[in-house]
Design a protein around this motif. Structure first.
Motif, PDB file in Angstrom:
ATOM      1  N   PHE A   1       4.178   6.731 -16.625  1.00 48.14           N
ATOM      2  CA  PHE A   1       4.824   5.516 -16.613  1.00 48.14           C
ATOM      3  C   PHE A   1       4.690   4.891 -14.967  1.00 48.14           C
ATOM      4  CE2 PHE A   1       8.637   3.043 -15.385  1.00 48.14           C
ATOM      5  CZ  PHE A   1       8.369   1.978 -16.616  1.00 48.14           C
ATOM      6  N   ILE A   2       4.701   5.871 -14.205  1.00 53.15           N
ATOM      7  CA  ILE A   2       4.546   5.545 -12.595  1.00 53.15           C
ATOM      8  C   ILE A   2       3.289   5.334 -12.063  1.00 53.15           C
ATOM      9  CG2 ILE A   2       4.784   7.648 -11.582  1.00 53.15           C
ATOM     10  CD1 ILE A   2       7.098   6.573  -9.938  1.00 53.15           C
ATOM     11  N   LEU A   3       2.097   6.216 -12.704  1.00 53.60           N
ATOM     12  CA  LEU A   3       1.015   6.106 -12.287  1.00 53.60           C
ATOM     13  C   LEU A   3       0.442   4.430 -12.509  1.00 53.60           C
ATOM     14  CD1 LEU A   3      -0.641   9.181 -13.022  1.00 53.60           C
ATOM     15  CD2 LEU A   3      -0.470   8.474 -10.737  1.00 53.60           C
ATOM     16  N   PRO A   4      -0.162   3.996 -11.319  1.00 58.10           N
ATOM     17  CA  PRO A   4      -0.425   2.736 -11.486  1.00 58.10           C
ATOM     18  C   PRO A   4      -1.647   2.237 -12.501  1.00 58.10           C
ATOM     19  CG  PRO A   4      -0.526   3.170  -9.289  1.00 58.10           C
ATOM     20  CD  PRO A   4      -0.241   4.380 -10.138  1.00 58.10           C
ATOM     21  N   PRO A   5      -2.540   3.224 -12.865  1.00 58.78           N
ATOM     22  CA  PRO A   5      -3.705   2.760 -13.945  1.00 58.78           C
ATOM     23  C   PRO A   5      -2.963   2.951 -15.452  1.00 58.78           C
ATOM     24  CG  PRO A   5      -4.435   4.295 -12.372  1.00 58.78           C
ATOM     25  CD  PRO A   5      -3.158   4.141 -12.155  1.00 58.78           C
ATOM     26  N   THR A   6      -2.140   3.902 -15.536  1.00 60.17           N
ATOM     27  CA  THR A   6      -1.556   4.020 -17.064  1.00 60.17           C
ATOM     28  C   THR A   6      -0.393   3.053 -17.144  1.00 60.17           C
ATOM     29  OG1 THR A   6      -0.151   5.776 -15.993  1.00 60.17           O
ATOM     30  CG2 THR A   6      -2.182   6.526 -17.067  1.00 60.17           C
TER      31      THR A   6
ATOM     32  N   THR B   1       0.922  -1.245   0.009  1.00 58.70           N
ATOM     33  CA  THR B   1       0.203  -0.008   0.132  1.00 58.70           C
ATOM     34  C   THR B   1       0.731   1.240  -0.048  1.00 58.70           C
ATOM     35  OG1 THR B   1      -1.535  -1.179   1.155  1.00 58.70           O
ATOM     36  CG2 THR B   1      -1.934   1.305   1.257  1.00 58.70           C
ATOM     37  N   PHE B   2       1.962   1.257   0.849  1.00 55.98           N
ATOM     38  CA  PHE B   2       2.932   2.298   0.923  1.00 55.98           C
ATOM     39  C   PHE B   2       3.496   2.728  -0.574  1.00 55.98           C
ATOM     40  CE2 PHE B   2       7.295   4.017   1.432  1.00 55.98           C
ATOM     41  CZ  PHE B   2       6.854   5.202   2.019  1.00 55.98           C
ATOM     42  N   ILE B   3       3.937   1.465  -1.354  1.00 57.89           N
ATOM     43  CA  ILE B   3       4.478   1.489  -2.604  1.00 57.89           C
ATOM     44  C   ILE B   3       3.612   2.314  -3.617  1.00 57.89           C
ATOM     45  CG2 ILE B   3       5.562   0.511  -4.508  1.00 57.89           C
ATOM     46  CD1 ILE B   3       6.956  -1.490  -2.312  1.00 57.89           C
ATOM     47  N   THR B   4       2.256   1.654  -3.592  1.00 61.18           N
ATOM     48  CA  THR B   4       1.208   2.219  -4.339  1.00 61.18           C
ATOM     49  C   THR B   4       1.132   3.900  -3.964  1.00 61.18           C
ATOM     50  OG1 THR B   4       0.092  -0.022  -4.136  1.00 61.18           O
ATOM     51  CG2 THR B   4      -1.055   2.042  -5.049  1.00 61.18           C
ATOM     52  N   ILE B   5       1.113   4.115  -2.943  1.00 67.36           N
ATOM     53  CA  ILE B   5       0.689   5.647  -2.472  1.00 67.36           C
ATOM     54  C   ILE B   5       1.974   6.454  -2.997  1.00 67.36           C
ATOM     55  CG2 ILE B   5       0.848   7.365  -0.562  1.00 67.36           C
ATOM     56  CD1 ILE B   5      -0.477   5.304   1.183  1.00 67.36           C
TER      57      ILE B   5
END
Length: 303
Positions: free
Chosen positions: A40-45, A3-7
Motif C-alpha cells: 500500500f505504501i510503496l509508490p508503484p504498487t 522527494t523526502f516523502i517519496t524516500i
C-alpha cells in the motif's frame, strides 16, 4: 519535500514487506497485514491500487491508514503471543501434574512438546526441565548443603525445612529428602568443596601463567624472526660484516642462513659464496652469536 516523502514511502514500504515475509512464519495474519501495508505504501504498487480502484487518497489519509494498519498488526502479534503463552502454560502444567504423580517419563514428553512448539526466551518448559535435572543431582545437593545457613541446616535435620530450592513442589520435596541423606556428611562435603575450589583456583592460575608464557614465547619468536630478511632469510648485519671482510665484497652472494634461540643470544650460521684469491668462486660458512637487537656479539667460527 516531495522527494523526502517519496524516500520515506520506499523505506517504510520495504521494511513492512521484509517484516511481513518474516511474520508469515510466526503469525500468518500479522505477516499478511504487514505485506498489505508494504504494498500500500510503496509508490508503484499504490499507483496500481489507485488506478484499479479509482481511489486516490490524500497524503494524510494514506499515512493514517498505514498507522491504523500497524496498530492492528501489533495487536494481532500481542494476541498471538498471549495465546501461545497460555497454551504453553497448559502443557507445562500437565507436565507438572505428571511429576506430582511420579510419572517422570510422561512429564518429559510434555516438556519436549512445549520446548519444540512454544520456544521463547522465557520458556517455562526449559525451567522445569532444568529442575528435573537438578532434583536428583548429588553435586547440586552438596553445593546447597554447603551454602545453607546453620539455621536452615538445623531445620533440615529436624524435617522442618520448607525453603523452595526448586519451584516444582514435588521435585523440591524430593530434593530436600536427598539433602537429608547427605546431611551427616556436611562437614566432610564442606572440606571437599573447599579443596575442589582451591584446586580449581590453582588450575586457573596455572592456565593463566601458561597462556602468559605462551604469549611471551610467541612475541619472542616474532621478534627473533624479524631480525632476518623476509626476502632470502639472511641476517643483515652479519651478512654485511661477512661481505666487508671478503677479498671482493661485490662478489658476495648469500646462500642460506639458519639460526636457533639460545636464550641469552641467537646462534646464527650463514652459508655464502664469494671470490677467492685465485679469482674463482668458493663457498664459505660463518657462525656467530647475535643479540636480540641484531648486533653481532661474536664470530664463533669461520670456514
Amino acid at each position: 519535500m516531495k522527494t523526502f516523502i517519496t524516500i520515506l514511502k520506499w523505506f517504510f514500504g520495504i521494511i513492512f514487506l521484509i517484516g511481513g515475509l518474516g511474520g508469515l512464519f510466526t503469525s500468518f495474519l500479522t505477516g499478511i497485514i504487514f505485506l498489505l501495508l508494504g504494498f500500500f505504501i510503496l509508490p508503484p504498487t499504490y499507483e496500481l491500487f489507485a488506478k484499479k480502484t479509482k481511489l486516490n487518497l490524500p497524503s494524510w489519509a494514506k499515512w493514517a491508514t498505514v498507522i491504523i494498519g500497524f496498530i492492528i498488526a501489533s495487536f494481532t502479534i500481542d494476541n498471538s503471543n498471549a495465546e501461545k503463552d497460555a497454551e504453553m502454560d497448559l502443557v507445562v502444567k500437565k507436565a507438572s501434574e505428571f511429576i506430582n504423580s511420579g510419572q517422570i517419563d510422561s512429564a518429559k514428553v510434555y516438556i519436549e512438546k512445549a520446548k519444540s512448539q512454544y520456544s521463547s526466551t522465557k520458556n517455562k518448559a526449559v525451567d522445569l526441565e532444568n529442575e528435573l535435572n537438578k532434583y536428583q543431582s548429588e553435586d547440586f545437593a552438596k553445593e546447597t548443603l554447603v551454602s545453607m545457613t546453620d539455621e536452615e541446616f538445623e531445620q533440615l535435620k529436624n524435617d522442618q525445612l520448607t525453603k523452595n530450592y526448586l519451584s516444582q513442589k514435588s521435585l523440591n520435596t524430593e530434593f530436600i529428602a536427598l539433602m537429608k541423606t547427605q546431611a551427616p556428611e556436611r562437614e566432610k562435603i564442606i572440606k571437599e568443596i573447599a579443596e575442589k575450589k582451591e584446586q580449581e583456583r590453582i588450575a586457573r592460575e596455572l592456565e593463566a601463567e601458561r597462556k602468559k608464557q605462551e604469549e611471551i614465547n610467541k612475541n619472542r619468536k616474532e621478534n627473533v624472526e624479524k631480525q632476518f630478511s623476509a626476502w632470502d632469510g639472511s641476517h643483515p648485519k652479519l651478512s654485511r660484516m661477512i661481505k666487508e671482510n671478503c677479498r671482493n665484497p661485490d662478489s658476495y652472494g648469500h646462500i642460506e642462513t639458519r639460526f636457533r634461540d639460545d636464550g641469552n643470544s641467537i646462534f646464527v650460521i650463514t652459508k655464502y659464496r664469494a671470490e677467492n684469491g685465485f679469482g674463482g668462486m668458493t663457498i664459505g660458512s660463518v657462525s656467530a652469536r647475535v643479540d636480540f637487537d641484531g648486533n653481532v656479539l661474536e664470530i664463533v667460527s669461520q670456514d
